[in-house]
Design an enzyme around this catalytic site. Structure first.
Site, PDB file in Angstrom:
ATOM      1  N   TYR A 158       0.836  -1.207   0.000  1.00  0.00           N
ATOM      2  CA  TYR A 158       0.000   0.000   0.000  1.00  0.00           C
ATOM      3  C   TYR A 158       0.869   1.254   0.000  1.00  0.00           C
ATOM      4  CZ  TYR A 158      -4.008   2.973   1.047  1.00  0.00           C
ATOM      5  OH  TYR A 158      -4.989   3.923   0.975  1.00  0.00           O
ATOM      6  N   PHE A 163      -7.267  19.242 -24.998  1.00  0.00           N
ATOM      7  CA  PHE A 163      -7.974  17.979 -25.221  1.00  0.00           C
ATOM      8  C   PHE A 163      -9.334  18.051 -24.518  1.00  0.00           C
ATOM      9  CE2 PHE A 163      -8.947  13.492 -24.219  1.00  0.00           C
ATOM     10  CZ  PHE A 163      -9.116  13.069 -25.515  1.00  0.00           C
ATOM     11  N   ASP A 164     -10.294  17.227 -24.963  1.00  0.00           N
ATOM     12  CA  ASP A 164     -11.657  17.390 -24.428  1.00  0.00           C
ATOM     13  C   ASP A 164     -11.790  17.141 -22.926  1.00  0.00           C
ATOM     14  OD1 ASP A 164     -11.245  14.770 -25.168  1.00  0.00           O
ATOM     15  OD2 ASP A 164     -13.314  14.370 -25.681  1.00  0.00           O
ATOM     16  N   ASP A 203       0.816  19.233 -21.048  1.00  0.00           N
ATOM     17  CA  ASP A 203       0.020  18.004 -21.128  1.00  0.00           C
ATOM     18  C   ASP A 203       0.825  17.077 -22.014  1.00  0.00           C
ATOM     19  OD1 ASP A 203      -1.576  15.930 -21.897  1.00  0.00           O
ATOM     20  OD2 ASP A 203      -3.386  17.127 -22.197  1.00  0.00           O
ATOM     21  N   ALA A 216       0.926  13.721 -22.796  1.00  0.00           N
ATOM     22  CA  ALA A 216       0.478  12.380 -23.197  1.00  0.00           C
ATOM     23  C   ALA A 216       1.361  11.797 -24.305  1.00  0.00           C
ATOM     24  CB  ALA A 216      -0.978  12.433 -23.650  1.00  0.00           C
ATOM     25  N   LYS A 248      -0.535   6.571 -23.393  1.00  0.00           N
ATOM     26  CA  LYS A 248       0.022   6.838 -24.723  1.00  0.00           C
ATOM     27  C   LYS A 248       1.532   6.570 -24.665  1.00  0.00           C
ATOM     28  CE  LYS A 248      -3.971   9.356 -24.740  1.00  0.00           C
ATOM     29  NZ  LYS A 248      -4.878   9.416 -23.580  1.00  0.00           N
ATOM     30  N   HIS A 269     -19.883  13.043 -26.691  1.00  0.00           N
ATOM     31  CA  HIS A 269     -19.627  12.084 -27.772  1.00  0.00           C
ATOM     32  C   HIS A 269     -19.494  10.642 -27.295  1.00  0.00           C
ATOM     33  CE1 HIS A 269     -15.564  12.791 -26.337  1.00  0.00           C
ATOM     34  NE2 HIS A 269     -15.112  11.820 -27.077  1.00  0.00           N
TER      35      HIS A 269
HETATM   36  N1  F0G Z   1      -4.555  14.809 -22.745  1.00  0.00           N
HETATM   37  C1  F0G Z   1      -4.464  14.396 -24.015  1.00  0.00           C
HETATM   38  C2  F0G Z   1      -3.658  15.191 -24.999  1.00  0.00           C
HETATM   39  C3  F0G Z   1      -5.127  13.242 -24.420  1.00  0.00           C
HETATM   40  O1  F0G Z   1      -5.033  12.851 -25.683  1.00  0.00           O
HETATM   41  C4  F0G Z   1      -5.873  12.514 -23.460  1.00  0.00           C
HETATM   42  C5  F0G Z   1      -6.582  11.313 -23.835  1.00  0.00           C
HETATM   43  C6  F0G Z   1      -5.924  12.979 -22.145  1.00  0.00           C
HETATM   44  C7  F0G Z   1      -5.245  14.130 -21.827  1.00  0.00           C
HETATM   45  C8  F0G Z   1      -6.705  12.265 -21.092  1.00  0.00           C
HETATM   46  O2  F0G Z   1      -6.071  11.077 -20.737  1.00  0.00           O
HETATM   47  O3  F0G Z   1      -7.653   9.242 -21.401  1.00  0.00           O
HETATM   48  O4  F0G Z   1      -5.776   8.845 -19.824  1.00  0.00           O
HETATM   49  O5  F0G Z   1      -7.722  10.154 -19.118  1.00  0.00           O
HETATM   50  N2  F0G Z   1      -6.760  10.976 -25.012  1.00  0.00           N
HETATM   51  C9  F0G Z   1      -7.393   9.745 -25.477  1.00  0.00           C
HETATM   52  C10 F0G Z   1      -7.532   9.808 -26.954  1.00  0.00           C
HETATM   53  C11 F0G Z   1      -8.642   9.354 -24.770  1.00  0.00           C
HETATM   54  O6  F0G Z   1      -8.198   8.922 -27.513  1.00  0.00           O
HETATM   55  O7  F0G Z   1      -6.992  10.717 -27.581  1.00  0.00           O
HETATM   56  P1  F0G Z   1      -6.856   9.767 -20.239  1.00  0.00           P
END
Ligand code: F0G
Length: 458
Positions: free
Chosen positions: A72, A124-125, A215, A217, A258, A450
């Site tokens: 833990y 990102f969304d 960010d 990713a 990613k 979406h």
């Molecule tokens: N930031 C970016 C640039 C992303 O592409 C994503 C996720 C996230 C943050 C959020 O990360 O999914 O681990 O919570 N992108 C995925 C996509 C879902 O299909 O582009 P997460």
């Protein structure tokens, strides 16, 4: 004769794919309310919905899974991951989270309040969602070139400094908790940000005393593009380049699904002790104790190995050049795609592909439906459905870009799969003039609609 390119790995485990007929797919799509997120994975032949958490791990990562420490507190796998993150990013403080949006949730809980503005390059969304959920605003300061899929620019993810400075001047410092720059910029088409631009943004942020977060990713893919396209970086290693851009920011959030090369995971890394302390409280509340934050010990171990593998040139070359292989085949067929090609995906330009479908009928969504019916290929709409309604006016946000993203999972499909995708699209492209109608929304959520939206065919 020059030797052709070949992947720097061989395959140890394979996974069965399922074929289906067009008739079956039409029925499944109807049952799924014309939303590809509602399909079962066995109903999909080639899955390009996302490159997130869908890649293949290496034998070394699987070996690390076996020796994961599930304690833990103070797990050995946590220590291994923390050391790797510090070595690769240079940041002192580190908080694991279960994925990228969880990192956003934890960090933004500590920093964002109602009425704030958070400038960046096409957020990102989930990032935008976590900002707007807190009654703050995400302000897009991406360069204009990003919104024209036909224009060549080596770094279409770049921030327009004039746009950003305007935001800085229009709002008091207390209303701008930080700037977030996404590398590579997913929403702009997987497009990289140059080192020069990161440095300029950093300088501007310092001038106005506003923290800068990345960010990250797809940070390794971004580093690959810098090495290939930016003067002065051709002889630096990917790890050196990554360390250099991280050193120009105050911290980062990352979806490790990613460029962490794992199926689940994420983290925050940063230098400011006060922000770390604040975020720690939210991490414990939302994610778990600070030495696992929603991840298994074994997953933290696999992520530590994944971060090292993802920042090696040979891996990145096979990765990014596979995307370019698909992109080039499409271009050769005359199919309109975002150029230059992105690092993780090819983006079809639906405005140019199916202009015969009215914009209000979600033409990119309609193209994604057709791709599934004809080839069993699952892409995703990056257009008006994904853009949600404007929180102030309640109107659909029809932006200048209507895209279908074909995200390619890492180390998962071969170039034969890329050929199959390309020819399926060519067949659709040849009959594109017959497409007249798209879809209407039957049922939708307020934020990030979406994922669950139900559509009707017009
Ligand atoms: N930031 C970016 C640039 C992303 O592409 C994503 C996720 C996230 C943050 C959020 O990360 O999914 O681990 O919570 N992108 C995925 C996509 C879902 O299909 O582009 P997460």
């Amino acid at each position: 004769m020059d030797l052709p390119y070949a992947e720097p790995y061989k395959i140890k485990v394979v996974e069965q794919l399922y074929r289906s007929t067009q008739e079956q797919r039409k029925q499944w799509l109807k049952e799924a309310h014309y939303n590809l997120f509602n399909l079962k994975s066995e109903q999909v032949f080639i899955d390009c919905l996302t490159d997130s958490g869908t890649g293949a791990m290496s034998d070394r990562q699987w070996a690390e899974m076996m020796i994961g420490d599930e304690s833990y507190a103070g797990s050995r796998s946590f220590v291994k991951l923390k050391e790797t993150v510090e070595r690769i990013t240079g940041y002192k403080y580190f908080l694991p989270t279960h994925q990228g949006r969880a990192a956003e949730n934890v960090l933004f809980s500590a920093l964002v309040k109602a009425g704030d503005v958070v400038p960046g390059n096409s957020h990102f969304d989930t990032t935008k969602g976590h900002i707007e959920f807190r009654k703050a605003h995400a302000i897009d300061c991406t360069i204009d070139e990003a919104f024209d899929t036909g224009v060549y620019h080596p770094f279409k993810g770049n921030v327009d400094l004039k746009k950003m400075e305007k935001v800085f001047q229009a709002h008091p410092k207390a209303q701008i908790p930080f700037v977030i720059v996404t590398i590579t910029c997913n929403s702009a088409g997987g497009q990289p940000v140059s080192m020069a631009n990161i440095k300029e943004v950093s300088t501007l942020c310092k001038k106005y005393e506003i923290p800068l977060f990345l960010d990250s990713a797809r940070f390794a893919e971004n580093a690959y593009f810098i090495k290939k396209r930016e003067v002065g970086y051709e002889n630096k290693t990917i790890k050196e380049i990554a360390k250099e851009f991280f050193s120009n920011a105050d911290g980062m959030t990352i979806s490790a699904k990613k460029d962490g090369l794992v199926n689940m995971g994420g983290f925050i890394a940063l230098n400011d002790e006060e922000v770390f302390k604040k975020a720690t409280v939210f991490n414990i509340m939302y994610e778990g104790f600070i030495t696992y934050g929603g991840m298994n010990g074994r997953d933290m171990g696999a992520l530590a190995v994944g971060l090292d593998e993802a920042t090696e040139f040979d891996y990145l070359e096979s990765r990014v050049e596979q995307i370019a292989y698909l992109g080039q085949r499409l271009v050769d067929f005359g199919i309109p795609v975002q150029q230059p090609f992105g690092g993780h995906a090819i983006f079809l330009d639906a405005n140019k592909f199916v202009p015969t479908i009215p914009q209000e009928e979600f033409r990119a969504w309609a193209l994604a439906m057709e791709l599934y019916i004809v080839g069993g290929i699952r892409g995703v709409e990056i257009g008006a459905v994904l853009a949600d309604r404007d929180p102030d006016t309640g109107k659909n946000r029809f932006s200048s870009l209507e895209l279908v993203r074909l995200a390619i999972p890492r180390r998962t499909y071969t170039n034969n799969h890329m050929d199959y995708i390309a020819v399926t699209l060519k067949n659709i492209f040849d009959t594109r003039h017959e497409a007249k109608h798209g879809y209407r929304i039957a049922d939708e959520a307020q934020i990030m609609r979406h994922f669950t939206v139900k559509m009707e065919k017009i």
